[in-house]
Design a protein around this motif. Sequence first.
Motif, mmCIF file in Angstrom:
data_model
loop_
_atom_site.group_PDB
_atom_site.id
_atom_site.type_symbol
_atom_site.label_atom_id
_atom_site.label_comp_id
_atom_site.label_asym_id
_atom_site.label_seq_id
_atom_site.Cartn_x
_atom_site.Cartn_y
_atom_site.Cartn_z
ATOM 1 N N ASP A 169 9.582 3.712 1.450
ATOM 2 C CA ASP A 169 8.762 2.979 0.486
ATOM 3 C C ASP A 169 9.710 2.323 -0.531
ATOM 4 N N TYR A 170 10.219 1.168 -0.159
ATOM 5 C CA TYR A 170 11.238 0.514 -0.994
ATOM 6 C C TYR A 170 10.632 -0.128 -2.243
ATOM 7 N N THR A 171 9.373 -0.464 -2.193
ATOM 8 C CA THR A 171 8.717 -1.049 -3.376
ATOM 9 C C THR A 171 8.642 -0.013 -4.501
ATOM 10 N N PHE B 295 0.795 0.937 -11.763
ATOM 11 C CA PHE B 295 1.519 0.723 -10.506
ATOM 12 C C PHE B 295 0.731 1.317 -9.333
ATOM 13 N N VAL B 296 0.274 2.554 -9.493
ATOM 14 C CA VAL B 296 -0.501 3.206 -8.413
ATOM 15 C C VAL B 296 -1.721 2.350 -8.069
ATOM 16 N N ASN B 297 -2.435 1.894 -9.089
ATOM 17 C CA ASN B 297 -3.636 1.082 -8.841
ATOM 18 C C ASN B 297 -3.300 -0.248 -8.166
ATOM 19 N N MET C 19 0.858 -1.208 0.000
ATOM 20 C CA MET C 19 0.000 0.000 0.000
ATOM 21 C C MET C 19 0.889 1.252 0.000
ATOM 22 N N ILE C 20 0.588 2.184 -0.869
ATOM 23 C CA ILE C 20 1.402 3.406 -0.894
ATOM 24 C C ILE C 20 0.795 4.477 0.004
ATOM 25 N N SER C 21 1.648 5.345 0.525
ATOM 26 C CA SER C 21 1.163 6.435 1.385
ATOM 27 C C SER C 21 0.495 7.497 0.510
ATOM 28 N N LYS C 22 -0.278 8.338 1.148
ATOM 29 C CA LYS C 22 -0.972 9.423 0.424
ATOM 30 C C LYS C 22 0.053 10.348 -0.233
ATOM 31 N N LYS C 23 1.165 10.550 0.471
ATOM 32 C CA LYS C 23 2.200 11.443 -0.057
ATOM 33 C C LYS C 23 2.800 10.877 -1.350
ATOM 34 N N ILE C 24 3.153 9.587 -1.308
ATOM 35 C CA ILE C 24 3.744 8.962 -2.508
ATOM 36 C C ILE C 24 2.700 8.890 -3.622
ATOM 37 N N GLU C 25 1.467 8.603 -3.245
ATOM 38 C CA GLU C 25 0.387 8.572 -4.257
ATOM 39 C C GLU C 25 0.308 9.919 -4.976
ATOM 40 N N LYS C 26 0.367 11.002 -4.191
ATOM 41 C CA LYS C 26 0.271 12.346 -4.781
ATOM 42 C C LYS C 26 1.459 12.604 -5.727
ATOM 43 N N LEU C 27 2.643 12.227 -5.279
ATOM 44 C CA LEU C 27 3.837 12.450 -6.104
ATOM 45 C C LEU C 27 3.804 11.604 -7.376
ATOM 46 N N LEU C 28 3.315 10.373 -7.262
ATOM 47 C CA LEU C 28 3.207 9.518 -8.453
ATOM 48 C C LEU C 28 2.174 10.090 -9.422
ATOM 49 N N ASN C 29 1.108 10.644 -8.865
ATOM 50 C CA ASN C 29 0.105 11.270 -9.735
ATOM 51 C C ASN C 29 0.679 12.494 -10.446
ATOM 52 N N GLN C 30 1.567 13.222 -9.763
ATOM 53 C CA GLN C 30 2.222 14.363 -10.426
ATOM 54 C C GLN C 30 3.106 13.857 -11.569
ATOM 55 N N GLN C 31 3.725 12.699 -11.341
ATOM 56 C CA GLN C 31 4.587 12.129 -12.385
ATOM 57 C C GLN C 31 3.742 11.643 -13.563
ATOM 58 N N ILE C 32 2.564 11.117 -13.267
ATOM 59 C CA ILE C 32 1.632 10.707 -14.337
ATOM 60 C C ILE C 32 1.331 11.926 -15.211
ATOM 61 N N ALA C 33 1.083 13.070 -14.557
ATOM 62 C CA ALA C 33 0.774 14.304 -15.297
ATOM 63 C C ALA C 33 1.970 14.725 -16.151
ATOM 64 N N MET C 34 3.151 14.561 -15.593
ATOM 65 C CA MET C 34 4.357 14.974 -16.318
ATOM 66 C C MET C 34 4.588 14.100 -17.559
ATOM 67 N N GLU C 35 4.355 12.804 -17.435
ATOM 68 C CA GLU C 35 4.537 11.907 -18.590
ATOM 69 C C GLU C 35 3.475 12.218 -19.654
ATOM 70 N N GLY D 201 -3.477 2.446 -4.479
ATOM 71 C CA GLY D 201 -3.700 3.888 -4.556
ATOM 72 C C GLY D 201 -4.764 4.228 -5.586
ATOM 73 N N VAL D 202 -4.974 5.519 -5.773
ATOM 74 C CA VAL D 202 -5.939 5.974 -6.779
ATOM 75 C C VAL D 202 -5.175 6.839 -7.781
ATOM 76 N N SER D 203 -5.100 6.352 -9.021
ATOM 77 C CA SER D 203 -4.387 7.158 -10.022
ATOM 78 C C SER D 203 -5.347 8.202 -10.574
ATOM 79 N N GLN D 204 -4.761 9.364 -10.849
ATOM 80 C CA GLN D 204 -5.584 10.467 -11.340
ATOM 81 C C GLN D 204 -5.059 10.964 -12.670
ATOM 82 N N LEU D 205 -5.960 11.117 -13.611
ATOM 83 C CA LEU D 205 -5.537 11.610 -14.917
ATOM 84 C C LEU D 205 -5.606 13.132 -14.953
ATOM 85 N N PRO D 206 -4.576 13.747 -15.510
ATOM 86 C CA PRO D 206 -4.543 15.206 -15.543
ATOM 87 C C PRO D 206 -5.324 15.767 -16.726
ATOM 88 N N ALA D 207 -5.622 17.067 -16.664
ATOM 89 C CA ALA D 207 -6.188 17.749 -17.837
ATOM 90 C C ALA D 207 -5.057 17.876 -18.851
#
Length: 167
Positions: free
Chosen positions: A113-115, A60-62, A1-17, A66-72
């Motif tokens: 979060d070593y995973t 990965f987030v899912n 399970m990922i923390s809310k903080k890592i989830e948020k950062l991964l979602n920012q990376q999703i937006a960046m990609e 976690g909950v992955s979020q798609l950006p505009a």
Amino acid sequence: MISKKIEKLLNQQIAMESDSSQFYLAMASWAERSGYNGVSAFLYRHSDEERQHMLKLIKFVNERGGVSQLPALKSPPVNFKNVNEVFEQLLKHEVKVSNEINKLVDNCLAEKDYTTHNFLQWYVSEQIEEERLARNLLDKLNLIGGDKGGMYLFDRDLETMIPEGEN
Ligand code: FEO
């Protein structure tokens, strides 16, 4: 399970990609309109790869609960001055992506979060390759200067080149 903080950062990376994919798609379209068929084919492939980077993160987030979020979608530029400008912007963008990946890796260690840390190693290697290739292409363009024959060969070489420079 990922923390809310890592989830948020991964979602920012999703937006960046996703932004990367859109940005390179705009570059590909400009190159196609400008008669650079090889450069265009390379950038279309690059755009597709960035979408794959985004998908990999979403899954990965899912999978980690976690909950992955798609950006505009941001509207990228329509026109570029020349091929040099395209690759200068591409390199600048990739350096920015690498910095964000590094920050994300730092945060994973801080959160123990070593995973996710392990998962991100693929992105770390990918960024090294992408930056290396972008620098290499810019070096070639600088050598070519204004030589039309050189530009013709550069465009032809990119027709079959793989965006991360391997394979
Ligand atoms: Fe997925 Fe080129 O960063």
